[in-house]
Design an enzyme around this catalytic site. Structure first.
Site, PDB file in Angstrom:
ATOM      1  N   VAL A   1     -17.371  -9.481  -6.289  1.00 19.87           N
ATOM      2  CA  VAL A   1     -16.512  -8.906  -7.338  1.00 19.87           C
ATOM      3  C   VAL A   1     -15.057  -9.311  -7.081  1.00 19.87           C
ATOM      4  O   VAL A   1     -14.585  -9.272  -5.941  1.00 19.87           O
ATOM      5  CB  VAL A   1     -16.654  -7.369  -7.353  1.00 19.87           C
ATOM      6  CG1 VAL A   1     -15.620  -6.727  -8.268  1.00 19.87           C
ATOM      7  CG2 VAL A   1     -18.065  -6.978  -7.786  1.00 19.87           C
TER       8      VAL A   1
ATOM      9  N   GLY B   1     -23.031  -0.596   0.802  1.00 25.57           N
ATOM     10  CA  GLY B   1     -22.855  -0.047   2.151  1.00 25.57           C
ATOM     11  C   GLY B   1     -23.283   1.412   2.158  1.00 25.57           C
ATOM     12  O   GLY B   1     -24.083   1.846   1.310  1.00 25.57           O
TER      13      GLY B   1
ATOM     14  N   ASP C   1     -14.726   3.962   2.811  1.00 26.84           N
ATOM     15  CA  ASP C   1     -13.537   3.389   3.465  1.00 26.84           C
ATOM     16  C   ASP C   1     -12.479   2.914   2.477  1.00 26.84           C
ATOM     17  O   ASP C   1     -11.338   2.650   2.861  1.00 26.84           O
ATOM     18  CB  ASP C   1     -13.952   2.183   4.326  1.00 26.84           C
ATOM     19  CG  ASP C   1     -14.624   2.610   5.624  1.00 26.84           C
ATOM     20  OD1 ASP C   1     -14.800   3.826   5.828  1.00 26.84           O
ATOM     21  OD2 ASP C   1     -14.974   1.717   6.426  1.00 26.84           O
TER      22      ASP C   1
ATOM     23  N   GLY D   1     -20.833  -2.409  -4.106  1.00 21.91           N
ATOM     24  CA  GLY D   1     -20.960  -2.211  -2.660  1.00 21.91           C
ATOM     25  C   GLY D   1     -22.250  -1.496  -2.289  1.00 21.91           C
ATOM     26  O   GLY D   1     -22.493  -0.381  -2.745  1.00 21.91           O
TER      27      GLY D   1
ATOM     28  N   GLU E   1     -16.707   0.523  22.768  1.00 14.15           N
ATOM     29  CA  GLU E   1     -18.095   0.050  22.800  1.00 14.15           C
ATOM     30  C   GLU E   1     -18.166  -1.422  23.199  1.00 14.15           C
ATOM     31  O   GLU E   1     -19.010  -1.812  24.015  1.00 14.15           O
ATOM     32  CB  GLU E   1     -18.748   0.284  21.426  1.00 14.15           C
ATOM     33  CG  GLU E   1     -19.032   1.766  21.202  1.00 14.15           C
ATOM     34  CD  GLU E   1     -19.322   2.160  19.765  1.00 14.15           C
ATOM     35  OE1 GLU E   1     -19.618   3.347  19.546  1.00 14.15           O
ATOM     36  OE2 GLU E   1     -19.252   1.309  18.863  1.00 14.15           O
TER      37      GLU E   1
HETATM   38  C1  LIG Z   1     -17.721  -2.236  14.315  1.00 15.03           C
HETATM   39  C2  LIG Z   1     -17.802  -0.930  13.582  1.00 15.03           C
HETATM   40  C3  LIG Z   1     -18.321   0.178  14.205  1.00 15.03           C
HETATM   41  C4  LIG Z   1     -18.408   1.392  13.530  1.00 15.03           C
HETATM   42  N1  LIG Z   1     -18.956   2.470  14.184  1.00 15.03           N
HETATM   43  C5  LIG Z   1     -19.130   3.619  13.505  1.00 15.03           C
HETATM   44  C6  LIG Z   1     -19.789   4.721  14.116  1.00 15.03           C
HETATM   45  O1  LIG Z   1     -20.195   4.646  15.285  1.00 15.03           O
HETATM   46  N2  LIG Z   1     -19.961   5.860  13.378  1.00 15.03           N
HETATM   47  C7  LIG Z   1     -19.533   5.944  12.079  1.00 15.03           C
HETATM   48  O2  LIG Z   1     -19.747   6.967  11.441  1.00 15.03           O
HETATM   49  N3  LIG Z   1     -18.882   4.934  11.486  1.00 15.03           N
HETATM   50  C8  LIG Z   1     -18.673   3.770  12.165  1.00 15.03           C
HETATM   51  N4  LIG Z   1     -18.039   2.719  11.551  1.00 15.03           N
HETATM   52  C9  LIG Z   1     -17.447   2.912  10.212  1.00 15.03           C
HETATM   53  C10 LIG Z   1     -18.491   2.844   9.116  1.00 15.03           C
HETATM   54  O3  LIG Z   1     -19.292   1.717   9.275  1.00 15.03           O
HETATM   55  C11 LIG Z   1     -17.754   2.827   7.779  1.00 15.03           C
HETATM   56  O4  LIG Z   1     -16.977   3.985   7.667  1.00 15.03           O
HETATM   57  C12 LIG Z   1     -18.742   2.750   6.621  1.00 15.03           C
HETATM   58  O5  LIG Z   1     -19.456   1.537   6.680  1.00 15.03           O
HETATM   59  C13 LIG Z   1     -18.014   2.878   5.297  1.00 15.03           C
HETATM   60  O6  LIG Z   1     -18.954   2.793   4.265  1.00 15.03           O
HETATM   61  P1  LIG Z   1     -18.538   2.138   2.865  1.00 15.03           P
HETATM   62  O7  LIG Z   1     -19.713   2.309   1.964  1.00 15.03           O
HETATM   63  O8  LIG Z   1     -17.224   2.656   2.452  1.00 15.03           O
HETATM   64  O9  LIG Z   1     -18.300   0.606   3.196  1.00 15.03           O
HETATM   65  P2  LIG Z   1     -19.280  -0.454   3.840  1.00 15.03           P
HETATM   66  O10 LIG Z   1     -20.404   0.186   4.542  1.00 15.03           O
HETATM   67  O11 LIG Z   1     -18.397  -1.380   4.591  1.00 15.03           O
HETATM   68  O12 LIG Z   1     -19.893  -1.211   2.592  1.00 15.03           O
HETATM   69  C14 LIG Z   1     -19.103  -1.984   1.737  1.00 15.03           C
HETATM   70  C15 LIG Z   1     -20.037  -2.891   0.960  1.00 15.03           C
HETATM   71  O13 LIG Z   1     -19.297  -3.490  -0.082  1.00 15.03           O
HETATM   72  C16 LIG Z   1     -19.596  -4.858  -0.156  1.00 15.03           C
HETATM   73  N5  LIG Z   1     -18.425  -5.532  -0.725  1.00 15.03           N
HETATM   74  C17 LIG Z   1     -17.176  -5.537  -0.234  1.00 15.03           C
HETATM   75  N6  LIG Z   1     -16.370  -6.241  -1.026  1.00 15.03           N
HETATM   76  C18 LIG Z   1     -17.124  -6.685  -2.061  1.00 15.03           C
HETATM   77  C19 LIG Z   1     -16.856  -7.489  -3.202  1.00 15.03           C
HETATM   78  N7  LIG Z   1     -15.642  -7.963  -3.455  1.00 15.03           N
HETATM   79  N8  LIG Z   1     -17.883  -7.771  -4.052  1.00 15.03           N
HETATM   80  C20 LIG Z   1     -19.130  -7.301  -3.798  1.00 15.03           C
HETATM   81  N9  LIG Z   1     -19.438  -6.548  -2.724  1.00 15.03           N
HETATM   82  C21 LIG Z   1     -18.441  -6.242  -1.869  1.00 15.03           C
HETATM   83  C22 LIG Z   1     -19.881  -5.253   1.270  1.00 15.03           C
HETATM   84  O14 LIG Z   1     -20.684  -6.423   1.338  1.00 15.03           O
HETATM   85  C23 LIG Z   1     -20.602  -4.015   1.807  1.00 15.03           C
HETATM   86  O15 LIG Z   1     -21.992  -4.097   1.630  1.00 15.03           O
HETATM   87  C24 LIG Z   1     -17.938   1.493  12.198  1.00 15.03           C
HETATM   88  C25 LIG Z   1     -17.406   0.365  11.569  1.00 15.03           C
HETATM   89  C26 LIG Z   1     -17.345  -0.835  12.245  1.00 15.03           C
HETATM   90  C27 LIG Z   1     -16.784  -2.050  11.563  1.00 15.03           C
END
Ligand SMILES: Cc1cc2nc3c(=O)[nH]c(=O)nc-3n(C[C@H](O)[C@H](O)[C@H](O)COP(=O)(O)OP(=O)(O)OC[C@H]3O[C@@H](n4cnc5c(N)ncnc54)[C@H](O)[C@@H]3O)c2cc1C
Length: 439
Positions: free
Chosen positions: A84, A18, A304, A16, A175
């Site tokens: 994955v 993200g 998340d 990931g 939003e």
């Molecule tokens: C519409 C929206 C608005 C938001 N607004 C806010 C805000 O204003 N402020 C705030 O703080 N947070 C906000 N959030 C929440 C925030 O974006 C998340 O909490 C954050 O992105 C979590 O980070 P992460 O690294 O856990 O996951 P993510 O950022 O979602 O990254 C996960 C990554 O894993 C990859 N992935 C997933 N499954 C697989 C797989 N099977 N194989 C390979 N790669 C994979 C994905 O492609 C992605 O790149 C918002 C979310 C959304 C959807």
């Protein structure tokens, strides 16, 4: 320093790119590790601004950066584009598209998806917002609704096309509702001849008794008032019991609409299943105080996909700062382990919560600071521009916002990739199918 400990966790695999995964990779930049970051997309996505892509304010490339270019200067990191599908914790291997990628330590940061509380059939009628594809799909649906309404002779159908229902009064729902209202009541007003886009009805439905429940009640109330000022009908204490191609059942009322937006719930990625780990009801892995999976000390889950309690004993929210701090924390754990040291438990530092309502109002809750209105929006804008990755993105987004602030213009109003399913979903598609660019 013990040689065995030093080499014990040399190959770090991160799933990931993200907020969580990328912050872990970057925090390990100067360390003697071999980092492999796997993502199914070739870009890092700034999800907090997805709603602006869905409502034609920004283009997808403004809020996404290629992961390869983000890590270009980091010699100890390589990137694999792959989906994955499993983790073999016995052999310490990640399974992705037929490949097995070995690890000494693993960081799982695969995020979450929207969820329909057991009503998966609603997904077809009420698309959510999580990916670039979701955002461009929603943008197409919203813009098509106006185009179809312009060509529609039947007043009833025109009314359905010009009704937009947003389910969920969290930050995404608020939003989206604010942005659709501004699109209809400001940006599009001079563009159509047969319809008055200002007559569009935008309904935000929330089951709780206030919007933005993570904020204090006074800020929720301020956000509700701002929404109503923009022309959004806010329905509180109203649970949705059905979504179909004709509309939404809210309490005992059926709202006819051709466009429903889902912003009501999320479900973690299936990482818990891959790891055979205990999860909560939202599928988030219950990690230990060092964010490792109980029984698997070399496997960490962040962002998340994980659940961990904050200082008040409640689970930490699914927001970007939590994911980023967790990614950085796991990097510190791995660095400390190299020299046989241990680290304190993970502690989240909460710098505040922000949400915007339209193009010049927001609510901010930071420590003891409470802000609403324009000043809050200025803070919100700076925070979002600051946290975007890449100078180009920051520059383009800032310029776009300035432009739309002055002119109300929405520059990204392209309708692309219309499918038969889109038209089906729009109801009567026998007439005046708009000319669209596909692909
Ligand atoms: C519409 C929206 C608005 C938001 N607004 C806010 C805000 O204003 N402020 C705030 O703080 N947070 C906000 N959030 C929440 C925030 O974006 C998340 O909490 C954050 O992105 C979590 O980070 P992460 O690294 O856990 O996951 P993510 O950022 O979602 O990254 C996960 C990554 O894993 C990859 N992935 C997933 N499954 C697989 C797989 N099977 N194989 C390979 N790669 C994979 C994905 O492609 C992605 O790149 C918002 C979310 C959304 C959807």
């Amino acid at each position: 320093m013990d040689e065995t400990a030093q080499n014990a966790e040399k190959r770090i695999v991160i799933i990931g790119g993200g907020f969580g995964g990328l912050s872990a990779a970057k925090a390990l930049a100067r360390e003697p590790f071999e980092i492999t970051l796997i993502d199914r997309n070739n870009y890092h996505l700034f999800q907090p601004l997805l709603y602006q892509v869905a409502t034609a304010g920004l283009s997808p490339a403004d809020i996404a950066s290629p992961i390869r270019s983000v890590l270009r200067g980091q010699k100890n990191a390589k990137v694999i584009l792959a989906d994955v599908s499993g983790i073999d914790t016995t052999r310490n291997e990640v399974i992705a598209e037929g490949r097995r990628i070995p690890y000494d330590a693993l960081i799982v940061a695969t995020g979450a998806r929207h969820a329909y509380f057991g009503h998966d059939a609603w997904a077809e009628y009420a698309p959510g917002l999580k990916t670039i594809d979701d955002a461009t799909y929603l943008r197409r649906r919203i813009l098509l609704a106006f185009e179809k309404a312009e060509a529609e002779d039947d007043a009833e159908e025109r009314r359905r096309l010009l009704t937009f229902v947003i389910i969920g009064g969290g930050p995404t729902g608020v939003e989206m509702a604010g942005a659709i209202a501004e699109l209809a009541k400001r940006a599009l007003t001079s563009d159509f001849r047969s319809i008055d886009s200002r007559s569009a009805r935008i309904v935000l439905v929330e089951a709780a008794d206030r919007v933005l429940t993570p904020f204090e009640p006074a800020l929720s109330e301020a956000a509700r008032r701002s929404l109503e000022k923009l022309g959004v009908e806010v329905r509180l204490g109203s649970a949705v019991s059905d979504c179909n191609s004709d509309g939404v059942q809210v309490g005992d009322q059926f709202i006819e609409t051709r466009t429903i937006v889902w912003g009501a719930g999320v479900m973690a990625s299936p990482a818990g299943r891959w790891l055979g780990a205990e999860t909560d009801r939202a599928g988030r892995v219950k990690v230990g105080v060092d964010l490792s999976v109980p029984g698997l000390p070399n496997v960490f889950v962040v962002g998340d996909t994980a659940t961990v309690s904050g200082a008040d004993g409640n689970p930490l929210p699914g927001v970007a700062p939590v994911a980023k701090q967790q990614g950085q924390y796991v990097a510190r754990v791995l660095i400390a382990r190299q020299s046989g040291k241990t680290t304190d438990s993970f502690r989240y530092r909460d710098f505040g919560t922000l949400a915007t309502v339209g193009r010049k109002s927001a609510v901010v809750q930071m420590g003891r600071l409470r802000l609403t209105g324009f000043l809050a929006w200025v803070l919100w804008s700076f925070a979002h521009i600051y946290f975007l990755i890449g100078f180009r993105n920051r520059f383009v987004v800032a310029l776009n916002w300035l432009w739309s602030y002055v002119t109300f213009e929405r520059g990204s109003r392209l309708i692309t990739g219309v499918s038969a399913a889109d038209l089906e979903q729009m109801g009567r598609h026998d007439k005046a199918t708009p000319k669209v660019k596909t692909g």
